[in-house]
Design a protein around this motif. Structure first.
Motif, short mmCIF file in Angstrom:
data_model
loop_
_atom_site.label_atom_id
_atom_site.label_comp_id
_atom_site.label_asym_id
_atom_site.label_seq_id
_atom_site.Cartn_x
_atom_site.Cartn_y
_atom_site.Cartn_z
N TYR A 1 -15.75 -3.88 -2.72
CA TYR A 1 -14.90 -3.64 -1.55
C TYR A 1 -13.51 -3.16 -1.95
CZ TYR A 1 -12.09 -4.28 2.61
OH TYR A 1 -11.24 -4.06 3.65
N TYR B 1 -11.98 0.22 -0.51
CA TYR B 1 -10.69 0.21 0.18
C TYR B 1 -9.72 1.21 -0.47
CZ TYR B 1 -6.41 -1.98 2.17
OH TYR B 1 -5.22 -2.23 2.81
N PHE C 1 -4.93 -6.83 -0.60
CA PHE C 1 -5.80 -6.38 0.48
C PHE C 1 -5.78 -7.26 1.72
CE2 PHE C 1 -7.45 -5.07 -3.62
CZ PHE C 1 -7.49 -3.70 -3.46
N GLU D 1 -8.97 -9.94 5.48
CA GLU D 1 -9.84 -8.80 5.25
C GLU D 1 -10.95 -9.15 4.24
OE1 GLU D 1 -6.00 -7.03 6.76
OE2 GLU D 1 -6.62 -8.71 5.50
#
Length: 382
Positions: A331, A335, A353, A357
């Protein structure tokens, strides 16, 4: 008519043949992110990737590379994110970080070595920040999921002390075992009034495990990443983190080995120390564990946060801690290909991040349940 060379795939998994590396590849496939699978042995990489579920639908290439700054810089150049799986990181990490910086790539790894975290921040944090790049070591279940729980607690103002517990069912992989043993000769710390305080090398605790009547044994586990991440967080003055596996015989074995390290191995020259520890680790875990079973491989991340007049407790129950790690790594790459991180330079997963999230991703893939949160003794929605 001239033809241009194909664009460099944007993500490099360095060290893909390990247990976690293949999981990162699996989740990059699910995010539909093209990647380079890199390591010392192209034949071995192919053998490993051929067994990744659904890999035939992934867009990737295999690259054999030497573990040198020059070779890695050449490989990383043109990519955007490096997911480094090659540990122990205090031993093998500097080349990958230097190459990431030189190539202009964001860097993340799965390390559990507090001394490496401190070294990375001090040595390269400002350099990465100057290039608007992220240096995010230690993104893994054993650190990031607990960090998520800690940040949920800290949503209540006025709490400045974190007591973090991370436990899971299973057995560390070969690479994890090597890392665990490599940090036994290092000093490790907790945070007290914004200062690092050294743990006793033989420290251990009996801990209360949320959701069961039995207690468990926990160790400082090399200090963990949490005190480093929260060192410069104005909300937090004190942070202790402990963890381990549920299997008490394994934990008792680590305690026994720690005693041997203190009495014998620390007296050896450094090269002999490394060999002795590596041999001891290999005797415990020399092969590849089976793929995780969600009915058996569970995790518990529990954080008590307190302040002069307030209390909060957050528990996150999860499954398959190595899958959690693979997903978090994938992820982050997904991102970063679309947006800049919330913080550049040295930063944790949550700082870069957002903890909500990251929690959302873990829940979306069915790897953690909804957090259980109490504030001042009252259960509230998390």
């Amino acid at each position: 008519m001239s033809s241009s060379a194909p664009a460099k795939k944007p993500v490099v998994i360095y060290g893909v043949t390990g247990y976690t590396g293949r999981l990162v590849a699996e989740y990059l496939r699910e995010y539909r992110v093209p990647f380079i699978a890199a390591g010392r042995d192209a034949k071995r990489i192919k053998e490993v990737l051929d067994k990744v579920p659904g890999i035939e639908t992934a867009e990737y290439e295999i690259v054999e590379v030497e573990h040198t700054v020059a070779a890695l810089t050449k490989l990383f150049s043109g990519a955007k994110v490096v997911c480094n799986m090659v540990g122990p990181f205090m031993k093998f990490g500097p080349e990958a970080v230097e190459a990431s910086l030189a190539a202009g790539c964001h860097y993340t790894d799965t390390n559990g070595e507090q001394n490496w975290m401190m070294h990375a921040e001090e040595t390269w944090g400002a350099k990465f920040a100057a290039k608007n790049l992220l240096l995010s070591p230690g993104v893994a279940q054993m650190y990031t999921t607990g960090e998520i729980a800690a940040n949920i607690c800290l949503e209540q103002p006025g709490l400045d002390t974190l007591d973090i517990l991370v436990l899971w069912k299973g057995f560390p992989t070969y690479a994890s075992t090597q890392t665990i043993f490599s940090i036994l000769t290092a000093n490790f710390y907790y945070l007290e009034q914004n200062k690092y305080v050294q743990w006793s090398p033989t420290a251990k605790s009996e801990v209360i495990v949320p959701g069961q009547h039995e207690t468990a044994m926990a160790l400082p586990w090399g200090g963990t990443a949490h005190p480093v991440w929260f060192k410069n967080d104005p909300r937090v003055a004190n942070c202790k983190a402990q963890g381990g596996v549920f299997a008490r015989p394994v934990m008792e074995g680590v305690v026994q080995i720690t005693g041997v390290v203190e009495d014998q191995i620390k007296k050896m020259p450094k090269a002999e120390q490394e060999k002795a520890l590596s041999d001891m680790a290999a005797s415990l875990q020399a092969g590849m564990p089976p793929r995780e079973n969600p009915r058996e491989n569970t995790s518990v991340d529990s954080v008590h946060a307190s302040g002069p007049l307030g209390r909060a407790h957050c528990v996150i129950h999860g499954i398959c801690n190595y899958k959690q790690t693979g997903l978090l790594q994938a992820y982050l790459a997904y991102y970063l290909l679309q947006a800049p991180p919330k913080r550049v330079g040295f930063a944790s997963g949550c700082q870069a991040f957002g903890h909500r999230e990251l929690l959302g991703q873990l829940q979306a893939f069915g790897l953690v349940s909804a957090p259980q949160l109490t504030r001042n003794g009252v259960t509230v929605a998390a």
